[in-house]
Design a protein around this motif. Sequence first.
Motif, PDB file in Angstrom:
ATOM      1  N   ARG A 169      -7.005 -10.840  15.553  1.00  0.00           N
ATOM      2  CA  ARG A 169      -6.808  -9.400  15.743  1.00  0.00           C
ATOM      3  C   ARG A 169      -6.291  -8.764  14.461  1.00  0.00           C
ATOM      4  O   ARG A 169      -5.305  -9.210  13.884  1.00  0.00           O
ATOM      5  CB  ARG A 169      -5.821  -9.149  16.877  1.00  0.00           C
ATOM      6  N   ALA A 170      -6.966  -7.720  14.007  1.00  0.00           N
ATOM      7  CA  ALA A 170      -6.558  -7.015  12.791  1.00  0.00           C
ATOM      8  C   ALA A 170      -5.484  -5.986  13.130  1.00  0.00           C
ATOM      9  O   ALA A 170      -5.652  -5.174  14.046  1.00  0.00           O
ATOM     10  CB  ALA A 170      -7.759  -6.330  12.149  1.00  0.00           C
ATOM     11  N   ARG A 171      -4.389  -6.016  12.405  1.00  0.00           N
ATOM     12  CA  ARG A 171      -3.277  -5.095  12.636  1.00  0.00           C
ATOM     13  C   ARG A 171      -2.899  -4.424  11.319  1.00  0.00           C
ATOM     14  O   ARG A 171      -3.005  -5.021  10.248  1.00  0.00           O
ATOM     15  CB  ARG A 171      -2.044  -5.833  13.169  1.00  0.00           C
ATOM     16  N   ALA A 172      -2.422  -3.208  11.406  1.00  0.00           N
ATOM     17  CA  ALA A 172      -1.890  -2.525  10.228  1.00  0.00           C
ATOM     18  C   ALA A 172      -0.457  -3.000   9.980  1.00  0.00           C
ATOM     19  O   ALA A 172       0.245  -3.380  10.916  1.00  0.00           O
ATOM     20  CB  ALA A 172      -1.918  -1.013  10.429  1.00  0.00           C
ATOM     21  N   PRO A 173       0.013  -3.008   8.741  1.00  0.00           N
ATOM     22  CA  PRO A 173       1.379  -3.467   8.449  1.00  0.00           C
ATOM     23  C   PRO A 173       2.432  -2.581   9.107  1.00  0.00           C
ATOM     24  O   PRO A 173       2.292  -1.365   9.165  1.00  0.00           O
ATOM     25  CB  PRO A 173       1.467  -3.373   6.927  1.00  0.00           C
ATOM     26  N   ARG A 174       3.504  -3.218   9.573  1.00  0.00           N
ATOM     27  CA  ARG A 174       4.638  -2.482  10.122  1.00  0.00           C
ATOM     28  C   ARG A 174       5.659  -2.148   9.037  1.00  0.00           C
ATOM     29  O   ARG A 174       6.512  -1.275   9.239  1.00  0.00           O
ATOM     30  CB  ARG A 174       5.325  -3.301  11.225  1.00  0.00           C
ATOM     31  N   LEU A 175       5.603  -2.860   7.925  1.00  0.00           N
ATOM     32  CA  LEU A 175       6.456  -2.559   6.776  1.00  0.00           C
ATOM     33  C   LEU A 175       5.626  -2.788   5.521  1.00  0.00           C
ATOM     34  O   LEU A 175       4.574  -3.423   5.576  1.00  0.00           O
ATOM     35  CB  LEU A 175       7.734  -3.404   6.797  1.00  0.00           C
ATOM     36  N   PRO A 176       6.042  -2.237   4.396  1.00  0.00           N
ATOM     37  CA  PRO A 176       5.238  -2.352   3.179  1.00  0.00           C
ATOM     38  C   PRO A 176       4.885  -3.808   2.852  1.00  0.00           C
ATOM     39  O   PRO A 176       5.765  -4.664   2.760  1.00  0.00           O
ATOM     40  CB  PRO A 176       6.141  -1.733   2.113  1.00  0.00           C
ATOM     41  N   TYR A 177       3.613  -4.046   2.683  1.00  0.00           N
ATOM     42  CA  TYR A 177       3.076  -5.385   2.438  1.00  0.00           C
ATOM     43  C   TYR A 177       2.194  -5.294   1.200  1.00  0.00           C
ATOM     44  O   TYR A 177       1.168  -4.614   1.198  1.00  0.00           O
ATOM     45  CB  TYR A 177       2.279  -5.831   3.676  1.00  0.00           C
ATOM     46  N   VAL A 178       2.647  -5.930   0.135  1.00  0.00           N
ATOM     47  CA  VAL A 178       1.916  -5.903  -1.124  1.00  0.00           C
ATOM     48  C   VAL A 178       1.179  -7.224  -1.264  1.00  0.00           C
ATOM     49  O   VAL A 178       1.786  -8.296  -1.235  1.00  0.00           O
ATOM     50  CB  VAL A 178       2.866  -5.678  -2.316  1.00  0.00           C
ATOM     51  N   SER A 179      -0.125  -7.154  -1.406  1.00  0.00           N
ATOM     52  CA  SER A 179      -0.953  -8.352  -1.437  1.00  0.00           C
ATOM     53  C   SER A 179      -1.134  -8.860  -2.856  1.00  0.00           C
ATOM     54  O   SER A 179      -1.446  -8.090  -3.770  1.00  0.00           O
ATOM     55  CB  SER A 179      -2.322  -8.048  -0.819  1.00  0.00           C
TER      56      SER A 179
END
Length: 285
Positions: A169-179
Amino acid sequence: MHDLLDPAAGAVVHRLAPAVLGTFCLGTALAELWRGWGVEPAAVLGFSFGEYGAACRAGVLSPEDAVRLLGTAVTLAERVTDGAMAVVGLGERAARDLLADTEPSVGIAAVISPHEVSLSGRAEVLARIVDRLTASGVRTSALPVRAGLHSPLQEPALAELREAAGTVRARAPRLPYVSTVTGAQVTGPVEPEHWCRHLRGPVRFPDALGVLDAQGIRISVEVGPGRALAGLGARCLPGGGRLWPASLGRSTDGTGAMLAALGRLHTAGVPVRWPAVFPGASSAV
């Protein structure tokens, strides 16, 4: 767990799959301990397979999906047995110029710092490159990984990994996530192609750190079995005004290292839930 760690049993933990999955579990536990002590992340990023841990802590992957997808990725990666990896003292541009005239079975696995990259690919080809660099005075250091991570050798695994990632399941980040796959902040759900790009490489660590620095984040806590990333971070962003505490150290016990890191965070103004650290302590300590 004892059997995995016991040297007499062949130190299974030093093999790629147990090491990667064990590191994920350790990082997850350390992150939860920090949170229990009141230290909440302003943002997260992960190096190499640490990308899965960062995605999990950002809420992009559930813990169950992260472990399942990570297990699939590392199992696929281990199909490569004729690979090798090495860190070389070259910047990214110089490394790309070097590889332009080389058989395409070797590529840049990670941009580690402004003056260091890791190369990965077919062992015999990489050995010739390393010999050439060493002879010309460039610092080189072999890494004990035969899977050729983040290299062209992983391309045959991508279709299977893409299929597995498609079931998550694809989810949007709940907190800043730098890849460190893109070197940029993730703003929406992560698609299956992200994990293919991750396995194929390269890791873009300095770019990702630069995003955090631009956001004003000056304290980076390493949640893993050592302080390698803390050291790399200080090389990428030298100068004062930044802290690079690590949760664990190689030469001290885990409790001592983590409490020392907690002290550095406290003196830097990070709120701490002291009764959780020392039961019975005043929250005003």
